[in-house]
Scaffold this motif. Structure first.
Motif, mmCIF file in Angstrom:
data_model
loop_
_atom_site.group_PDB
_atom_site.id
_atom_site.type_symbol
_atom_site.label_atom_id
_atom_site.label_comp_id
_atom_site.label_asym_id
_atom_site.label_seq_id
_atom_site.Cartn_x
_atom_site.Cartn_y
_atom_site.Cartn_z
ATOM 1 N N ALA A 13 0.832 -1.210 0.000
ATOM 2 C CA ALA A 13 0.000 0.000 0.000
ATOM 3 C C ALA A 13 0.863 1.255 0.000
ATOM 4 O O ALA A 13 0.595 2.218 -0.737
ATOM 5 C CB ALA A 13 -0.925 -0.007 1.220
ATOM 6 N N LEU A 14 1.911 1.257 0.826
ATOM 7 C CA LEU A 14 2.795 2.423 0.887
ATOM 8 C C LEU A 14 3.565 2.584 -0.419
ATOM 9 O O LEU A 14 3.804 3.711 -0.868
ATOM 10 C CB LEU A 14 3.766 2.282 2.062
ATOM 11 C CG LEU A 14 4.646 3.504 2.350
ATOM 12 C CD1 LEU A 14 3.804 4.751 2.594
ATOM 13 C CD2 LEU A 14 5.557 3.234 3.545
ATOM 14 N N PHE A 15 3.937 1.468 -1.042
ATOM 15 C CA PHE A 15 4.614 1.535 -2.336
ATOM 16 C C PHE A 15 3.731 2.238 -3.358
ATOM 17 O O PHE A 15 4.189 3.113 -4.107
ATOM 18 C CB PHE A 15 4.967 0.125 -2.829
ATOM 19 C CG PHE A 15 5.511 0.096 -4.231
ATOM 20 C CD1 PHE A 15 6.855 0.343 -4.478
ATOM 21 C CD2 PHE A 15 4.677 -0.140 -5.321
ATOM 22 C CE1 PHE A 15 7.359 0.339 -5.777
ATOM 23 C CE2 PHE A 15 5.166 -0.150 -6.613
ATOM 24 C CZ PHE A 15 6.515 0.089 -6.844
ATOM 25 N N GLU A 16 2.469 1.841 -3.421
ATOM 26 C CA GLU A 16 1.541 2.447 -4.379
ATOM 27 C C GLU A 16 1.381 3.936 -4.116
ATOM 28 O O GLU A 16 1.301 4.745 -5.053
ATOM 29 C CB GLU A 16 0.191 1.735 -4.315
ATOM 30 C CG GLU A 16 0.239 0.307 -4.852
ATOM 31 C CD GLU A 16 -1.081 -0.415 -4.682
ATOM 32 O OE1 GLU A 16 -2.078 0.252 -4.321
ATOM 33 O OE2 GLU A 16 -1.113 -1.641 -4.909
ATOM 34 N N THR A 17 1.345 4.321 -2.846
ATOM 35 C CA THR A 17 1.230 5.744 -2.501
ATOM 36 C C THR A 17 2.488 6.503 -2.914
ATOM 37 O O THR A 17 2.408 7.631 -3.430
ATOM 38 C CB THR A 17 0.970 5.907 -0.997
ATOM 39 O OG1 THR A 17 -0.274 5.299 -0.661
ATOM 40 C CG2 THR A 17 0.920 7.383 -0.608
#
Length: 489
Positions: free
Chosen positions: A443-447
């Motif tokens: 999720a943090l990667f996508e953000t």
């Protein structure tokens, strides 16, 4: 007289090459069976009154060669109950004759003696026809059960049992996994006989040859082209050894397990990036870089005399077999969850019957801490240390956020406490993500990726405006940001 099957070889050539002893036994035999009558010796002996029963019809009954060989062996063993049986096969009985191997396995268990007679191997004839010295190293492979992993490209390869175009097609496709489509191979038919034929063809044409029959073998010359050999694991191992050798690369020679740690981490993340971008070519390259790290560590281990890549492969193979009893043993696993439970139980037994000092053992401190928090929570949840629904988990986030904000009083002590509360806040957020089956790292990667896209749009707008960032107000930059959001970036 005990029960007996005598196996004779018909040789690889014409009648003139058949040993006299074998010749006499064939003509005198009362119970003569042939694996196949498609042999030059048989047609010659028929003129002298040879009588026999052939198993050619058995090939037509079955789709798998294993079933053919099994039926032939069983029939011969049954026939031996009433008297000595003579069984004749092409070539030599102990070269590329699966039925003979079955007889040697089953016969002693059933009280049937198996004896082996003479016969020239087709290998002798092929060596002579192709003028090859076997001391250079060669492989004899079965065309009906050929796998790319078997191929030793730097040796002479002879592929037997290429009965028809279907087998030739399977052989071609397997060879193409390692060799170029236009690699030159040889179709050798009836080697050593008056009908001997040797034809050189490009690999892709192998199954187009109409002359293929049960006397056909395929010869694959040793590969000399270094580019082709680059697909071989042995070649990679050789390259790494050279790089670490006396005349190798100064950088590679000075590396240690310790110095290589950061590169393994970097390459692993680049693999993840390639997966996320769905770029297959990039993924191949980055997986190669990870493999390079493994090979370097293995070569360092070998240079130091502690371990080699063979030890790594052996340990891994043993572990995979041991931890997959539902595949390699008799344990059942109906779903992935059961597989994981079995895996953990086996893993615990491997480490000894003593339970770990803590259930949280095994969560590596080398992981990024967002991942480590996720794994720690998963471990605790397995024994029920977890909320049963998401509502209290979200409430915990709100509680930690309030405590974080309360510490922001502008004092140095407040900043120290705020840092601790910030960690608690992140940990609580990870817990919510776990409830929702959201992987926090992904999720943090996508953000992060989304931030990059939108900020690059802002940079583009700033550049097009002819003014610098410093000449823009935050409100103006926010307008660019909102435009990026509206564009779906």
């Amino acid at each position: 007289m005990g029960k007996k099957i005598e196996v004779l070889g018909l040789g690889a050539g014409d009648l003139e090459q058949l040993p006299v002893g074998v010749y006499k036994k064939l003509l005198k035999a009362n119970h003569l069976f042939l694996r196949t009558k498609e042999h030059s010796v048989v047609s010659e002996l028929e003129k002298e009154g040879l009588t026999y029963i052939s198993f050619d019809n058995v090939y037509e009954k079955h789709d798998q060669f294993d079933d053919v060989y099994e039926e032939i062996a069983r029939t011969l063993l049954d026939e031996s109950q009433t008297g000595t049986v003579i069984y004749a096969v092409p070539g030599h009985p102990l070269v590329a004759e699966r039925t003979v191997q079955l007889l040697l396995e089953y016969g002693p268990r059933e009280g049937v003696a198996i004896s082996i007679g003479g016969g020239q191997s087709f290998l002798d004839a092929i060596f002579a026809a192709l003028k090859i010295d076997p001391v250079e190293g060669f492989q004899l492979l079965d065309g009906t059960a050929l796998f790319a992993s078997q191929l030793q490209l730097e040796q002479h390869m002879f592929i037997s049992q290429v009965y028809d175009q279907f087998v030739a097609s399977e052989v071609k496709l397997t060879l193409m996994e390692k060799l170029p489509d236009d690699y030159e191979v040889y179709i050798v038919t009836a080697a050593g006989s008056s009908q001997e034929s040797i034809e050189k063809v490009a690999l892709y044409e192998l199954d187009r040859n109409v002359s293929i029959n049960n006397l056909t073998s395929v010869y694959v010359p040793p590969v000399k082209d270094e580019q082709i050999l680059l697909k071989n694991f042995a070649k990679l191992r050789e390259i790494i050894a050279i790089l670490r050798g006396p005349n190798g690369c100064p950088w590679d020679k000075e590396q240690t397990h310790e110095s290589l740690k950061r590169y393994l981490i970097e390459e692993t993340y680049e693999v993840i990036e390639a997966i996320n971008s769905d770029d297959i070519d990039h993924l191949v390259e980055e997986l190669g870089d990870v493999l390079l790290q493994v090979m370097l560590h293995a070569q360092i281990g070998e240079d130091d005399g502690y371990f080699s890549i063979d030890d790594i492969i052996e340990a891994l193979s043993e572990k995979m077999i041991r931890r997959h009893p539902h595949v390699f043993g008799h344990t059942k696993a109906d779903n992935a969850e059961q597989v994981i439970r079995n895996w953990q139980e086996i893993k615990q037994k491997e480490k000894g019957e003593q339970p770990p000092a803590s259930l949280l053992e095994g969560v590596s401190t080398a992981q990024p801490n967002l991942l480590r928090a996720y794994e720690l929570q998963k471990k605790a949840a397995k024994v029920g240390f977890d909320w049963q629904e998401i509502t209290p988990a979200i409430a915990k986030v709100k509680e930690e956020l309030d405590e974080f904000v309360n510490e922001l009083d502008g004092t140095e002590e407040g900043l120290i406490l705020a840092k601790k509360e910030f960690g608690d806040l992140l940990f609580a957020f990870v817990n919510v993500a776990r409830f929702l089956k959201i992987h926090p790292e992904e999720a943090l990667f996508e953000t992060n990726e989304k931030f990059i896209r939108r900020f690059q749009y802002v940079e583009k707008k700033v550049k097009n405006s002819g003014r610098s960032f410093e000449e823009h107000t935050l409100e103006q930059l926010d307008l660019y940001w909102d435009e990026a959001k509206q564009k779906g970036l």
